[in-house]
Design a protein around this motif. Structure first.
Motif, PDB file in Angstrom:
ATOM      1  N   ARG A  18       0.799  -1.220   0.000  1.00 23.16           N
ATOM      2  CA  ARG A  18       0.000   0.000   0.000  1.00 23.16           C
ATOM      3  C   ARG A  18       0.839   1.282   0.000  1.00 23.16           C
ATOM      4  NH1 ARG A  18      -5.343  -0.544   0.637  1.00 23.16           N
ATOM      5  NH2 ARG A  18      -6.137  -2.616   1.141  1.00 23.16           N
ATOM      6  N   VAL A  19       2.142   1.172  -0.241  1.00 19.53           N
ATOM      7  CA  VAL A  19       3.015   2.344  -0.343  1.00 19.53           C
ATOM      8  C   VAL A  19       3.352   2.574  -1.810  1.00 19.53           C
ATOM      9  CG1 VAL A  19       5.223   3.385   0.294  1.00 19.53           C
ATOM     10  CG2 VAL A  19       3.972   1.995   1.944  1.00 19.53           C
ATOM     11  N   TYR A  20       3.230   3.811  -2.267  1.00 13.22           N
ATOM     12  CA  TYR A  20       3.492   4.144  -3.665  1.00 13.22           C
ATOM     13  C   TYR A  20       4.361   5.392  -3.743  1.00 13.22           C
ATOM     14  CZ  TYR A  20      -0.326   0.881  -4.570  1.00 13.22           C
ATOM     15  OH  TYR A  20      -1.112  -0.234  -4.616  1.00 13.22           O
ATOM     16  N   LEU A  21       5.180   5.415  -4.772  1.00  8.31           N
ATOM     17  CA  LEU A  21       6.060   6.555  -5.033  1.00  8.31           C
ATOM     18  C   LEU A  21       5.421   7.420  -6.113  1.00  8.31           C
ATOM     19  CD1 LEU A  21       8.768   8.028  -4.660  1.00  8.31           C
ATOM     20  CD2 LEU A  21       9.729   6.520  -6.424  1.00  8.31           C
ATOM     21  N   ARG A  22       5.174   8.670  -5.756  1.00 10.88           N
ATOM     22  CA  ARG A  22       4.580   9.600  -6.702  1.00 10.88           C
ATOM     23  C   ARG A  22       5.289  10.946  -6.612  1.00 10.88           C
ATOM     24  NH1 ARG A  22       2.883   5.539  -8.124  1.00 10.88           N
ATOM     25  NH2 ARG A  22       0.742   4.851  -8.591  1.00 10.88           N
ATOM     26  N   SER A  23       5.832  11.397  -7.732  1.00 12.44           N
ATOM     27  CA  SER A  23       6.481  12.715  -7.813  1.00 12.44           C
ATOM     28  C   SER A  23       7.560  12.892  -6.750  1.00 12.44           C
ATOM     29  CB  SER A  23       5.434  13.834  -7.692  1.00 12.44           C
ATOM     30  OG  SER A  23       4.449  13.700  -8.692  1.00 12.44           O
ATOM     31  N   GLY A  24       8.336  11.846  -6.519  1.00 13.27           N
ATOM     32  CA  GLY A  24       9.467  11.939  -5.603  1.00 13.27           C
ATOM     33  C   GLY A  24       9.123  11.767  -4.137  1.00 13.27           C
ATOM     34  N   ALA A  25       7.858  11.484  -3.802  1.00 21.06           N
ATOM     35  CA  ALA A  25       7.449  11.301  -2.413  1.00 21.06           C
ATOM     36  C   ALA A  25       6.668   9.994  -2.294  1.00 21.06           C
ATOM     37  CB  ALA A  25       6.601  12.472  -1.929  1.00 21.06           C
ATOM     38  N   TYR A  26       6.646   9.456  -1.093  1.00 27.91           N
ATOM     39  CA  TYR A  26       5.964   8.191  -0.837  1.00 27.91           C
ATOM     40  C   TYR A  26       4.614   8.448  -0.178  1.00 27.91           C
ATOM     41  CZ  TYR A  26      10.532   6.199  -1.825  1.00 27.91           C
ATOM     42  OH  TYR A  26      11.714   5.857  -2.428  1.00 27.91           O
ATOM     43  N   TYR A  27       3.640   7.626  -0.560  1.00 25.44           N
ATOM     44  CA  TYR A  27       2.285   7.758  -0.030  1.00 25.44           C
ATOM     45  C   TYR A  27       1.756   6.397   0.385  1.00 25.44           C
ATOM     46  CZ  TYR A  27       2.262  12.425  -2.107  1.00 25.44           C
ATOM     47  OH  TYR A  27       2.560  13.726  -2.440  1.00 25.44           O
ATOM     48  N   TYR A  28       0.933   6.413   1.421  1.00 22.94           N
ATOM     49  CA  TYR A  28       0.250   5.196   1.867  1.00 22.94           C
ATOM     50  C   TYR A  28      -1.228   5.337   1.523  1.00 22.94           C
ATOM     51  CZ  TYR A  28      -1.401   1.379   4.813  1.00 22.94           C
ATOM     52  OH  TYR A  28      -1.980   0.220   5.259  1.00 22.94           O
ATOM     53  N   VAL A  29      -1.783   4.296   0.905  1.00 23.07           N
ATOM     54  CA  VAL A  29      -3.192   4.315   0.528  1.00 23.07           C
ATOM     55  C   VAL A  29      -3.969   3.482   1.548  1.00 23.07           C
ATOM     56  CG1 VAL A  29      -4.878   3.822  -1.265  1.00 23.07           C
ATOM     57  CG2 VAL A  29      -2.560   4.525  -1.893  1.00 23.07           C
ATOM     58  N   HIS A  30      -4.771   4.152   2.361  1.00 23.25           N
ATOM     59  CA  HIS A  30      -5.567   3.454   3.362  1.00 23.25           C
ATOM     60  C   HIS A  30      -6.697   2.678   2.678  1.00 23.25           C
ATOM     61  CE1 HIS A  30      -3.795   5.252   7.010  1.00 23.25           C
ATOM     62  NE2 HIS A  30      -3.589   6.315   6.238  1.00 23.25           N
ATOM     63  N   ARG A  31      -7.291   1.746   3.424  1.00 27.78           N
ATOM     64  CA  ARG A  31      -8.373   0.926   2.878  1.00 27.78           C
ATOM     65  C   ARG A  31      -9.612   1.762   2.558  1.00 27.78           C
ATOM     66  NH1 ARG A  31      -5.191  -2.298   5.772  1.00 27.78           N
ATOM     67  NH2 ARG A  31      -4.935  -4.470   5.130  1.00 27.78           N
ATOM     68  N   THR A  32      -9.659   2.953   3.151  1.00 28.71           N
ATOM     69  CA  THR A  32     -10.777   3.854   2.840  1.00 28.71           C
ATOM     70  C   THR A  32     -10.563   4.603   1.536  1.00 28.71           C
ATOM     71  OG1 THR A  32      -9.740   5.629   4.120  1.00 28.71           O
ATOM     72  CG2 THR A  32     -11.265   4.175   5.288  1.00 28.71           C
ATOM     73  N   GLY A  33      -9.353   4.448   0.955  1.00 30.04           N
ATOM     74  CA  GLY A  33      -9.036   5.155  -0.274  1.00 30.04           C
ATOM     75  C   GLY A  33      -8.262   6.440  -0.056  1.00 30.04           C
ATOM     76  N   LYS A  34      -8.073   6.823   1.201  1.00 26.01           N
ATOM     77  CA  LYS A  34      -7.357   8.057   1.513  1.00 26.01           C
ATOM     78  C   LYS A  34      -5.858   7.870   1.291  1.00 26.01           C
ATOM     79  CE  LYS A  34      -6.191  11.141   5.341  1.00 26.01           C
ATOM     80  NZ  LYS A  34      -6.355  11.408   6.794  1.00 26.01           N
ATOM     81  N   TRP A  35      -5.237   8.860   0.644  1.00 24.75           N
ATOM     82  CA  TRP A  35      -3.783   8.858   0.435  1.00 24.75           C
ATOM     83  C   TRP A  35      -3.134   9.699   1.530  1.00 24.75           C
ATOM     84  CZ3 TRP A  35      -0.822   7.462  -4.230  1.00 24.75           C
ATOM     85  CH2 TRP A  35      -1.566   6.649  -5.108  1.00 24.75           C
ATOM     86  N   GLU A  36      -2.139   9.140   2.195  1.00 22.78           N
ATOM     87  CA  GLU A  36      -1.450   9.847   3.272  1.00 22.78           C
ATOM     88  C   GLU A  36       0.031   9.945   2.948  1.00 22.78           C
ATOM     89  OE1 GLU A  36      -0.733   9.578   8.101  1.00 22.78           O
ATOM     90  OE2 GLU A  36      -2.539   8.755   7.178  1.00 22.78           O
TER      91      GLU A  36
END
Length: 379
Positions: A18-36
């Motif tokens: 659930r961790v993704y790299l986007r535009s040089g930063a890392y994000y976690y996608v919660h099960r609710t769909g929220k990107w943190e």
């Protein structure tokens, strides 16, 4: 069984689920769909993601919420609403001391676990914690000869519970069990009464290096917190007021109050000597020979060495040695000297950043040890 996450479209196999790299930063996608957002550091992003993924099955326990609270505090430090030293204290209380062989990794499983993590170990949840348990924690700390650290750890726990209550993180949690209103009495602490005399100050000053002298003088003249404010100052705090005089303009870390303090000639000379002729942007005021900022522990060690050198000379001359003191004692000395010189308590209070004038009064009078005249009234 919950549905599995979709297969990654990128090739970053070393990232946590659930961790993704986007535009040089890392994000976690919660099960609710929220990107943190998790920041730009991969190791830190993976560590935070492990908390969210909860592979150890700690979801809902107090330990799990304490770890998430530290993630929240890290974001506050980046936003400038919390001091780094406060975060360090909270981390020490919760995660503990990292293993030296861990090479800087700060996870809960490496090194010595934090005392809060040990005492409130799973399966304890926030709803299980009672004021009686918090009082027991404080009592055990006192019995182990560490009453003051136990008080500080309780403060970290209380801050976490405050965060949980304010944000309704735990359904049913309505009261912070760490507050005095809940019947909590922290361990008794001895107030700091060390007053550094003028003679002691001059003796240590003579043996101190430039950086140590500068922090001594700034702390004494401005009454600012050396460990959370002064040690972090750089060239951006130097400016001039409307009259063209050199001033230190900054925001107090603890109170958030914007301060503007005039720089006298002696302090100006020390600052100029420390910065040198060739300056860089955001150059630390208190810096080592390589031009980097000192840690507070590092500069405090230099002060202890200066005291030792001064005491060696005093012993050789048959003089009494100087009891140890820290930079924070010089803030107390400055406040006390101003009070003895007749400066109004309100002005000293403003410099110290105390919320209550009574605190300032206790702060300065605790260090006043002059001999007073006895009652000579005839009966």
């Amino acid at each position: 069984m919950p549905p599995m996450g979709r297969r990654r479209k990128d090739t970053a196999s070393d990232l946590e689920p659930r961790v993704y790299l986007r535009s040089g930063a890392y994000y976690y996608v919660h099960r609710t769909g929220k990107w943190e957002g998790l920041g730009k550091d991969k190791a830190a992003a993976n560590e935070k993601a492990r908390l969210f993924n909860d592979p150890a099955g700690l979801q809902g326990t107090l330990v799990h919420w304490l770890d998430l609270f530290l993630v929240h505090c890290e974001a506050r430090v980046k936003a400038g609403s919390m001091a780094q030293r406060t975060l360090d204290d909270y981390t020490q209380a919760i995660r503990g001391t990292p293993d030296r062989e861990a090479k800087g990794k700060r996870t809960a499983t490496e090194g010595k676990a934090g005392p809060l993590r040990v005492f409130f170990a799973p399966p304890i949840t926030p709803l299980d914690v009672t004021p009686a348990m918090v009082n027991e924690y404080l009592e055990i700390g006192a019995q182990m000869g560490r009453p003051v650290p136990a008080n500080r750890e309780k403060a970290a726990l209380s801050s976490c519970f405050g965060w949980l209550c304010r944000n309704s993180k735990v359904p049913g949690l309505l009261i912070n069990p760490c507050l005095r209103a809940s019947g909590i009495q922290r361990n008794r602490e001895t107030s700091r009464e060390r007053y550094v005399t003028h003679e002691e100050y001059r003796a240590v000053w003579a043996e101190a290096h430039l950086s140590t002298r500068l922090l001594m003088e700034i702390t004494y003249r401005t009454l600012q917190r050396p460990e959370s404010d002064v040690i972090h100052w750089d060239t951006t705090v130097l400016s001039r007021n409307a009259a063209g005089k050199r001033v230190l303009k900054f925001k107090q870390c603890k109170t958030g109050k914007v301060m503007m303090i005039e720089v006298d000639d002696q302090l100006e000379a020390l600052i100029q000597q420390s910065l040198g002729d060739v300056r860089s942007l955001r150059q630390p005021l208190v810096r080592n020979r390589d031009g980097h900022a000192y840690t507070y522990d590092g500069i405090s060690a230099n002060l202890k060495k200066a005291i030792s050198r001064a005491n060696a000379k005093r012993k050789a001359a048959g003089q009494a040695t100087i009891p140890s003191f820290g930079f924070r004692d010089l803030k107390g000395k400055g406040a006390t000297d101003m009070w003895l010189a007749g400066v109004p308590l309100e002005e000293i209070q403003a410099l110290c950043g105390h919320g209550d004038k009574t605190t300032t009064e206790i702060y300065v009078k605790a260090r006043w040890r002059e001999t007073v005249t006895p009652n000579r009234v005839a009966m």
